[in-house]
Design an enzyme around this catalytic site. Sequence first.
Site, PDB file in Angstrom:
ATOM      1  N   HIS A  28       6.048  -5.686   1.614  1.00 11.64           N
ATOM      2  CA  HIS A  28       6.010  -4.509   2.487  1.00 11.64           C
ATOM      3  C   HIS A  28       5.075  -4.685   3.679  1.00 11.64           C
ATOM      4  O   HIS A  28       5.450  -4.448   4.834  1.00 11.64           O
ATOM      5  CB  HIS A  28       5.541  -3.281   1.704  1.00 11.64           C
ATOM      6  CG  HIS A  28       6.308  -3.019   0.440  1.00 11.64           C
ATOM      7  ND1 HIS A  28       7.642  -3.303   0.311  1.00 11.64           N
ATOM      8  CD2 HIS A  28       5.925  -2.471  -0.741  1.00 11.64           C
ATOM      9  CE1 HIS A  28       8.051  -2.945  -0.910  1.00 11.64           C
ATOM     10  NE2 HIS A  28       7.020  -2.446  -1.562  1.00 11.64           N
ATOM     11  N   LYS A  51      12.057   2.677   5.708  1.00  8.89           N
ATOM     12  CA  LYS A  51      11.240   3.861   6.035  1.00  8.89           C
ATOM     13  C   LYS A  51      11.325   4.125   7.528  1.00  8.89           C
ATOM     14  O   LYS A  51      11.024   3.230   8.333  1.00  8.89           O
ATOM     15  CB  LYS A  51       9.773   3.619   5.645  1.00  8.89           C
ATOM     16  CG  LYS A  51       9.523   3.651   4.150  1.00  8.89           C
ATOM     17  CD  LYS A  51       8.035   3.511   3.880  1.00  8.89           C
ATOM     18  CE  LYS A  51       7.772   3.329   2.409  1.00  8.89           C
ATOM     19  NZ  LYS A  51       7.396   4.522   1.675  1.00  8.89           N
ATOM     20  N   ASP A 109       2.735  -7.227  -5.068  1.00  8.14           N
ATOM     21  CA  ASP A 109       3.396  -5.920  -5.175  1.00  8.14           C
ATOM     22  C   ASP A 109       3.639  -5.305  -3.788  1.00  8.14           C
ATOM     23  O   ASP A 109       4.717  -4.757  -3.534  1.00  8.14           O
ATOM     24  CB  ASP A 109       2.537  -4.981  -6.030  1.00  8.14           C
ATOM     25  CG  ASP A 109       3.255  -3.700  -6.399  1.00  8.14           C
ATOM     26  OD1 ASP A 109       4.452  -3.771  -6.706  1.00  8.14           O
ATOM     27  OD2 ASP A 109       2.618  -2.631  -6.380  1.00  8.14           O
TER      28      ASP A 109
HETATM   29  C1  BG6 Z   1       6.542  -0.463  -4.618  1.00  5.23           C
HETATM   30  C2  BG6 Z   1       5.413  -0.942  -5.480  1.00  5.23           C
HETATM   31  O1  BG6 Z   1       7.307  -1.547  -4.137  1.00  5.23           O
HETATM   32  O2  BG6 Z   1       6.033   0.259  -3.508  1.00  5.23           O
HETATM   33  C3  BG6 Z   1       4.551   0.211  -5.930  1.00  5.23           C
HETATM   34  O3  BG6 Z   1       5.916  -1.637  -6.615  1.00  5.23           O
HETATM   35  C4  BG6 Z   1       4.103   1.034  -4.743  1.00  5.23           C
HETATM   36  O4  BG6 Z   1       3.431  -0.238  -6.669  1.00  5.23           O
HETATM   37  C5  BG6 Z   1       5.307   1.412  -3.893  1.00  5.23           C
HETATM   38  O5  BG6 Z   1       3.458   2.183  -5.226  1.00  5.23           O
HETATM   39  C6  BG6 Z   1       4.912   2.140  -2.621  1.00  5.23           C
HETATM   40  O6  BG6 Z   1       6.056   2.614  -2.011  1.00  5.23           O
HETATM   41  P1  BG6 Z   1       6.143   4.066  -1.430  1.00  5.23           P
HETATM   42  O7  BG6 Z   1       7.490   4.167  -0.828  1.00  5.23           O
HETATM   43  O8  BG6 Z   1       5.917   5.017  -2.554  1.00  5.23           O
HETATM   44  O9  BG6 Z   1       5.036   4.144  -0.420  1.00  5.23           O
END
Ligand code: BG6
Length: 463
Positions: free
Chosen positions: A235, A177, A230
């Site tokens: 992240h 990102k 998750d």
């Molecule tokens: C994913 C998760 O890795 O990331 C999801 O499994 C989450 O649950 C998503 O919604 C969020 O990513 P983004 O790019 O939509 O913010």
Amino acid sequence: MTEKHGDVLVLFGITGDLAKKMIIPALYHLVARGELTVPVIGVALTDYDDDGLRAHMADSVRAAEAAAGTEVDEDALARLQKSTRLVAGNYSDPAIFGRLADAIGPDAFAVHYLAVPPSLFGTVADGLAGVGLHTRSRLVVEKPFGRDLESARALQAKLAENYPEDRIFRVDHFLGKEPVEDLLILRFANTLLEPLWSRSWIDRFEITMAEDFDVADRGSFYDAVGTVRDVVQNHLLQVMAYLLMDAPLTDAADDQRDAKSRLLRAVRALDPAEVVRGRYDGYLGTPGVKDDSTTETFVAATFHVDDWRWAGVPVHLRAGKALPETLLDIVAVLKPPPRALFGRDGARPDRIRLRLQPQAGLTFSLLAKRPGAGDVPVDLPVSVDFREVLGPVHAPYERIFADALAGDPAHFARMDTIEQAWRIVMPILDPGTEPEPYAQGTWGPEAAQTLPGPQGWEPLPHA
Ligand code: BG6
């Protein structure tokens, strides 16, 4: 070897959901910009033939462009379709790897992208090795990398039988990102922030990753995972590392990853006493969710970083589904000035807000003089919306594929950071206790509201 450009992109799981929603549209954008010029080989257990796959790709691109409100570049779509072919079959059948080797040819260096369940990562790596493809390829694996520290290490040991670390790229799409990458540019390409960025001036951080939707049709996936696995272990800890790490020695990939690793090593393992787990009302009725599930859909936690720069500065983080809005937001709350001049006593402290999504931007919340008589300070947000000034960003998967092909590992997770992240969250995985309830569309359970202190969380701009 690391920087060798791929001659061919092999996409395992090309008919899957991730490919349909994210990967194929990203490949199309890369083709449209002239950044994907190598052939694509899709691998899947499917009844499609080459033409069927090409039609499937067109559907995926058209749906994504319609959702974004943009016109399809028919020429680019046709180029992507023309450069794609299919190798169909079962990954547990060695014959499929023989056919793949024939399709790749005797000399090409392939980039194998595994958009398949993690239980198949080892099978695919073994299959590639069985036909000698492991000596001339890079392996790119989707998340999750393990379910805990032990299983992550076991998976790593399996992959390492055939692939050295510099040819294993672990995807964390948050690292693709642009606003996340921008944390490093903002911090280290400027002088302004860095002198403030320590315990001398910062009182605390608050990180919010909120999603206003529920788990929808992902019940069986999500119930086995929960919020911590998750989005926190992967992240958000990667984001936190960018936010708090020291300057890398250079901007080379491994210097950046060394700096992240050093920061994560300093993060204390979470203390369950500083964690609130929540579950939104109605989650248990979701198809795929077990009746006796204790999986969390929300977590709030306080992290402590035991290093010279951050000792004593808490980092409060919350993340969850079915919250009031969708955003990723970081607030640094500064310490108050040494003396309360201009009636500043009791006023809100200065804050620096880094908004990563949906609309990336930066806001300094300062006090300025209210016009008129007297010296009365008022809140003055000094704000910039990056999209308005700099234009739209590329989607994370575009970055991920371009880098995977080019062999640039900077925006992939190195094994040591993954291990550290598991160590940090291990004490709060699967406690087996009931999460605290919260109503959909609220900011999580009652107990989470005062995690940062009696004053609660900093108000969000749109909350
Ligand atoms: C994913 C998760 O890795 O990331 C999801 O499994 C989450 O649950 C998503 O919604 C969020 O990513 P983004 O790019 O939509 O913010």
